[in-house]
Design a protein around this motif. Structure first.
Motif, PDB file in Angstrom:
ATOM      1  N   ARG A 183       0.622  -1.201  -0.227  1.00  0.00           N
ATOM      2  CA  ARG A 183      -0.516  -0.057   0.086  1.00  0.00           C
ATOM      3  C   ARG A 183       1.279   1.219  -0.161  1.00  0.00           C
ATOM      4  N   HIS A 184       0.549   2.286  -0.678  1.00  0.00           N
ATOM      5  CA  HIS A 184       1.018   3.343  -0.821  1.00  0.00           C
ATOM      6  C   HIS A 184       1.593   3.944   0.781  1.00  0.00           C
ATOM      7  N   LEU A 185       3.007   3.953   0.822  1.00  0.00           N
ATOM      8  CA  LEU A 185       2.936   4.561   2.070  1.00  0.00           C
ATOM      9  C   LEU A 185       2.730   5.812   2.765  1.00  0.00           C
ATOM     10  N   SER A 186       2.131   7.123   1.786  1.00  0.00           N
ATOM     11  CA  SER A 186       0.552   7.953   2.199  1.00  0.00           C
ATOM     12  C   SER A 186       0.088   7.559   2.521  1.00  0.00           C
ATOM     13  N   MET A 187      -0.593   6.134   1.922  1.00  0.00           N
ATOM     14  CA  MET A 187      -2.038   6.031   2.454  1.00  0.00           C
ATOM     15  C   MET A 187      -1.840   5.320   3.859  1.00  0.00           C
ATOM     16  N   PHE A 188      -1.688   4.527   4.071  1.00  0.00           N
ATOM     17  CA  PHE A 188      -1.623   3.531   4.935  1.00  0.00           C
ATOM     18  C   PHE A 188      -1.871   3.664   5.758  1.00  0.00           C
TER      19      PHE A 188
END
Length: 200
Positions: A118-123
């Motif tokens: 998952r994109h780390l900015s969204m996780f």
């Protein structure tokens, strides 16, 4: 309480109400059970070290490799040494949202570890919404590395934050590793929790 907590440790845990909860790291091992959802602090640095290492040693010493597996959630990488140690011991069932190391990469590619990218900015946001904790909206245990605990009981992270705000709100229990080998980082981090929709 731990047999003889050092003066330095007691000084780092300034909320004296917590002194009676201090235990030696080995005493946390019975808290872990197969199949638990675990949240670790850290984002490249700042991950717990001693408790995960002791748990891996316990698994190996007692022939529990592949029999004591966990779903591990982190804000980003937690250091190749921990992913490698746990994947070598067959301790990772699921891994979100970042991994680092040849052994865990091989285990993922061979289907021995379920991996979710998952994109780390969204996780952190999605984790905070409870998307990864199935029906309960909770995780079983959070393990957080801290440089100190304030008089009010606030956790001061070490070198990074990762999922700490989300872990604190979702974990049924929390283990805090106070790292006295580092200075206190009080005042360095801004930890902001975002309200859940529709109040975000």
């Amino acid at each position: 309480m731990a047999a003889n907590p050092s003066a330095e440790l007691l000084g780092r845990i300034r909320d004296v109400r917590l002194h009676e909860k201090i235990v030696d790291a080995e005493e946390t091992i019975p808290l872990f059970r197969d199949g638990m959802n675990l949240g670790f602090s850290g984002f490249a640095e700042g991950n717990p070290k001693l408790v995960p290492e002791l748990l891996a040693a316990h698994v190996k010493r007692n022939g529990l490799a592949g029999k004591m597996r966990f779903n591990v959630f982190t804000g980003a990488s937690i250091g190749a040494e921990l992913d490698e140690l746990w994947s070598n011991a067959g301790m990772i069932d699921q891994r979100w949202a970042y991994q680092l190391g040849a052994t865990i990469r091989r285990a993922i590619n061979e289907g021995r570890v379920d991996y979710g990218d998952r994109h780390l900015s969204m996780f952190a946001q999605d984790f905070g919404y409870g998307f990864y904790s199935l029906d309960s909206g909770k995780i079983d245990l959070g393990i957080i590395e801290a440089s100190c605990i304030t008089e009010e009981g606030a956790i001061v992270p070490t070198l990074s934050v990762g999922l700490i705000p989300e872990i604190v709100t979702q974990a049924e229990k929390i283990i805090i590793e106070v790292n006295t080998r580092m200075p206190s980082f009080e005042g360095l981090h801004d930890c902001v929790s975002v309200d859940l929709p529709p109040n975000k």
